[in-house]
Design an enzyme around this catalytic site. Sequence first.
Site, PDB file in Angstrom:
ATOM      1  N   GLY A   1      45.256  40.664 -22.808  1.00 22.45           N
ATOM      2  CA  GLY A   1      44.324  39.566 -22.514  1.00 22.45           C
ATOM      3  C   GLY A   1      44.951  38.202 -22.778  1.00 22.45           C
ATOM      4  N   GLN A   2      44.227  37.167 -22.431  1.00 26.39           N
ATOM      5  CA  GLN A   2      44.744  35.798 -22.585  1.00 26.39           C
ATOM      6  C   GLN A   2      45.078  35.484 -24.044  1.00 26.39           C
ATOM      7  OE1 GLN A   2      42.903  32.580 -20.247  1.00 26.39           O
ATOM      8  NE2 GLN A   2      41.051  33.803 -20.415  1.00 26.39           N
ATOM      9  N   VAL A   3      44.101  35.706 -24.921  1.00 26.66           N
ATOM     10  CA  VAL A   3      44.311  35.381 -26.334  1.00 26.66           C
ATOM     11  C   VAL A   3      45.229  36.426 -26.979  1.00 26.66           C
ATOM     12  CG1 VAL A   3      43.165  35.079 -28.578  1.00 26.66           C
ATOM     13  CG2 VAL A   3      42.107  34.159 -26.498  1.00 26.66           C
TER      14      VAL A   3
ATOM     15  N   LYS B   1      27.844  39.934 -26.879  1.00 28.57           N
ATOM     16  CA  LYS B   1      28.756  39.296 -27.851  1.00 28.57           C
ATOM     17  C   LYS B   1      27.992  38.950 -29.133  1.00 28.57           C
ATOM     18  CE  LYS B   1      32.543  38.220 -27.455  1.00 28.57           C
ATOM     19  NZ  LYS B   1      33.789  38.971 -27.806  1.00 28.57           N
TER      20      LYS B   1
ATOM     21  N   TYR C   1      26.317  39.183 -21.031  1.00 28.10           N
ATOM     22  CA  TYR C   1      27.568  38.996 -21.780  1.00 28.10           C
ATOM     23  C   TYR C   1      27.292  38.337 -23.134  1.00 28.10           C
ATOM     24  CZ  TYR C   1      31.989  36.716 -23.109  1.00 28.10           C
ATOM     25  OH  TYR C   1      33.078  36.254 -23.800  1.00 28.10           O
TER      26      TYR C   1
ATOM     27  N   THR D   1      31.803  33.867 -28.615  1.00 25.15           N
ATOM     28  CA  THR D   1      31.696  32.953 -27.483  1.00 25.15           C
ATOM     29  C   THR D   1      30.606  31.899 -27.625  1.00 25.15           C
ATOM     30  OG1 THR D   1      31.139  32.901 -25.120  1.00 25.15           O
ATOM     31  CG2 THR D   1      30.216  34.705 -26.369  1.00 25.15           C
TER      32      THR D   1
HETATM   33  N1  LIG Z   1      37.648  33.953 -21.431  1.00 21.66           N
HETATM   34  C1  LIG Z   1      36.825  33.035 -21.922  1.00 21.66           C
HETATM   35  O1  LIG Z   1      36.563  31.993 -21.291  1.00 21.66           O
HETATM   36  C2  LIG Z   1      36.188  33.207 -23.278  1.00 21.66           C
HETATM   37  C3  LIG Z   1      35.237  32.272 -23.698  1.00 21.66           C
HETATM   38  C4  LIG Z   1      34.660  32.427 -24.950  1.00 21.66           C
HETATM   39  C5  LIG Z   1      35.020  33.487 -25.767  1.00 21.66           C
HETATM   40  N2  LIG Z   1      35.922  34.392 -25.318  1.00 21.66           N
HETATM   41  C6  LIG Z   1      36.243  35.527 -26.197  1.00 21.66           C
HETATM   42  O2  LIG Z   1      37.597  35.410 -26.607  1.00 21.66           O
HETATM   43  C7  LIG Z   1      38.169  36.718 -26.762  1.00 21.66           C
HETATM   44  C8  LIG Z   1      39.435  36.835 -25.928  1.00 21.66           C
HETATM   45  O3  LIG Z   1      39.073  36.633 -24.556  1.00 21.66           O
HETATM   46  P1  LIG Z   1      40.181  36.612 -23.391  1.00 21.66           P
HETATM   47  O4  LIG Z   1      39.743  35.599 -22.395  1.00 21.66           O
HETATM   48  O5  LIG Z   1      41.541  36.545 -23.993  1.00 21.66           O
HETATM   49  O6  LIG Z   1      39.936  38.066 -22.761  1.00 21.66           O
HETATM   50  P2  LIG Z   1      40.627  38.701 -21.459  1.00 21.66           P
HETATM   51  O7  LIG Z   1      41.783  37.881 -21.035  1.00 21.66           O
HETATM   52  O8  LIG Z   1      39.552  39.016 -20.488  1.00 21.66           O
HETATM   53  O9  LIG Z   1      41.201  40.065 -22.055  1.00 21.66           O
HETATM   54  C9  LIG Z   1      40.359  41.057 -22.518  1.00 21.66           C
HETATM   55  C10 LIG Z   1      41.180  42.139 -23.165  1.00 21.66           C
HETATM   56  O10 LIG Z   1      40.281  43.157 -23.590  1.00 21.66           O
HETATM   57  C11 LIG Z   1      40.802  44.413 -23.150  1.00 21.66           C
HETATM   58  N3  LIG Z   1      39.735  45.383 -22.984  1.00 21.66           N
HETATM   59  C12 LIG Z   1      38.680  45.340 -22.139  1.00 21.66           C
HETATM   60  N4  LIG Z   1      37.959  46.459 -22.266  1.00 21.66           N
HETATM   61  C13 LIG Z   1      38.556  47.223 -23.212  1.00 21.66           C
HETATM   62  C14 LIG Z   1      38.297  48.489 -23.791  1.00 21.66           C
HETATM   63  N5  LIG Z   1      37.257  49.233 -23.402  1.00 21.66           N
HETATM   64  N6  LIG Z   1      39.125  48.947 -24.735  1.00 21.66           N
HETATM   65  C15 LIG Z   1      40.193  48.221 -25.143  1.00 21.66           C
HETATM   66  N7  LIG Z   1      40.498  47.032 -24.630  1.00 21.66           N
HETATM   67  C16 LIG Z   1      39.696  46.538 -23.677  1.00 21.66           C
HETATM   68  C17 LIG Z   1      41.463  44.076 -21.827  1.00 21.66           C
HETATM   69  O11 LIG Z   1      42.281  45.137 -21.428  1.00 21.66           O
HETATM   70  P3  LIG Z   1      42.554  45.431 -19.855  1.00 21.66           P
HETATM   71  O12 LIG Z   1      43.666  44.503 -19.498  1.00 21.66           O
HETATM   72  O13 LIG Z   1      42.912  46.873 -19.827  1.00 21.66           O
HETATM   73  O14 LIG Z   1      41.272  45.123 -19.135  1.00 21.66           O
HETATM   74  C18 LIG Z   1      42.199  42.812 -22.235  1.00 21.66           C
HETATM   75  O15 LIG Z   1      43.351  43.127 -22.960  1.00 21.66           O
HETATM   76  C19 LIG Z   1      37.059  37.704 -26.373  1.00 21.66           C
HETATM   77  O16 LIG Z   1      36.371  38.104 -27.539  1.00 21.66           O
HETATM   78  C20 LIG Z   1      36.120  36.875 -25.520  1.00 21.66           C
HETATM   79  O17 LIG Z   1      34.795  37.367 -25.547  1.00 21.66           O
HETATM   80  C21 LIG Z   1      36.541  34.278 -24.096  1.00 21.66           C
END
Ligand SMILES: NC(=O)c1ccc[n+]([C@@H]2O[C@H](COP(=O)([O-])OP(=O)(O)OC[C@H]3O[C@@H](n4cnc5c(N)ncnc54)[C@H](OP(=O)(O)O)[C@@H]3O)[C@@H](O)[C@H]2O)c1
Length: 296
Positions: free
Chosen positions: A12-14, A137, A133, A109
């Site tokens: 994932g991104q983070v 969360k 969502y 989030t």
């Molecule tokens: N993106 C945003 O704008 C945003 C905003 C606020 C808060 N957040 C929070 O910040 C955190 C990081 O977000 P991000 O944007 O980095 O997320 P992301 O890029 O969407 O990556 C999500 C990660 O979770 C993994 N994942 C999904 N389902 C899974 C499962 N069943 N078992 C194990 N791994 C799984 C994905 O694996 P795959 O590659 O296999 O799918 C990927 O590695 C999260 O808690 C998110 O809720 C994000």
Amino acid sequence: MHNRILIIGTSGQVGWELCQCMPPLGEMIGADRQQLKLANYAIDLANPDSIRSVIRQIKPNIIINAAAYTAVDKAETEAELAHKINGVAPGILAEVCLELDALLVHYSTDYVFNGQQNRAYVEEDAVNPIGVYGRTKLAGEQAVSAVGGKYLILRTAWVYGLHGKNFLLTMQHLATERKELKVVSDQIGSPTWSRMIAQATSHIIAKLDSPFYQANIEELAGLYHITCGGETSWYQFAKNIVALSDKQPTVLPIKTVDYPTPAKRPAYSVLSNKKLVNTFGINLPHWEQALNLCLS
Ligand SMILES: NC(=O)c1ccc[n+]([C@@H]2O[C@H](COP(=O)([O-])OP(=O)(O)OC[C@H]3O[C@@H](n4cnc5c(N)ncnc54)[C@H](OP(=O)(O)O)[C@@H]3O)[C@@H](O)[C@H]2O)c1
């Protein structure tokens, strides 16, 4: 102290950025849904047995959970799966951390808020998510805090970066294809570069290793807002991205009502970072500075 740091969600991104900046703090172990690239182990957060058994094998003293079901619109029709991953799994992680006396760092989030406020949200403000969502969360936050122990819930927002799926990369791609981009101007938040989240997380963990913070770790456990500074609309964010791109289509503001999506999003979800600054002395840069750095 020798740290064994488990990062969940390495693709994932983070998660990807965490893998770049955690190694100086200890031994780093990666896990993801699929055991690919940066992941040494496969963990499926939708499967509680997989979570427990893999973590008991690894025995980390720090777990950073950067994995989540993040498809905001799709969650509206996959609520059960989103709830398992976002709502239930964090509680299981917290239980295993308690058993191992490990620290859990978990991300949440701005979408836990309904967006009706007109000043930055603080950690004590009432939550009231308006989509699946956000609700899942929030359930995850509540599950972690109900277990207690050594945990940090870091609420972030509008995450983008050079790795993964996000608004920055979508706008850059659309800029190469279109002469005009229409972007919503009535949702306000703070775009946050994934690298800043990962670096801030590594600074927090380094501080928690020091004797002063170790002595007070139970009191420091809890919820923190962690976003880049300032606030803007998706429209203005897109204008800044396009201004720094090779191709520069015209960016036009539109209203949320003119861009209907399956999930409702908060109109205003700026998060005050005062608690983070006061507790850890960590202050993320203004969103414009972070965007310039990211694209430089
Ligand atoms: N993106 C945003 O704008 C945003 C905003 C606020 C808060 N957040 C929070 O910040 C955190 C990081 O977000 P991000 O944007 O980095 O997320 P992301 O890029 O969407 O990556 C999500 C990660 O979770 C993994 N994942 C999904 N389902 C899974 C499962 N069943 N078992 C194990 N791994 C799984 C994905 O694996 P795959 O590659 O296999 O799918 C990927 O590695 C999260 O808690 C998110 O809720 C994000």
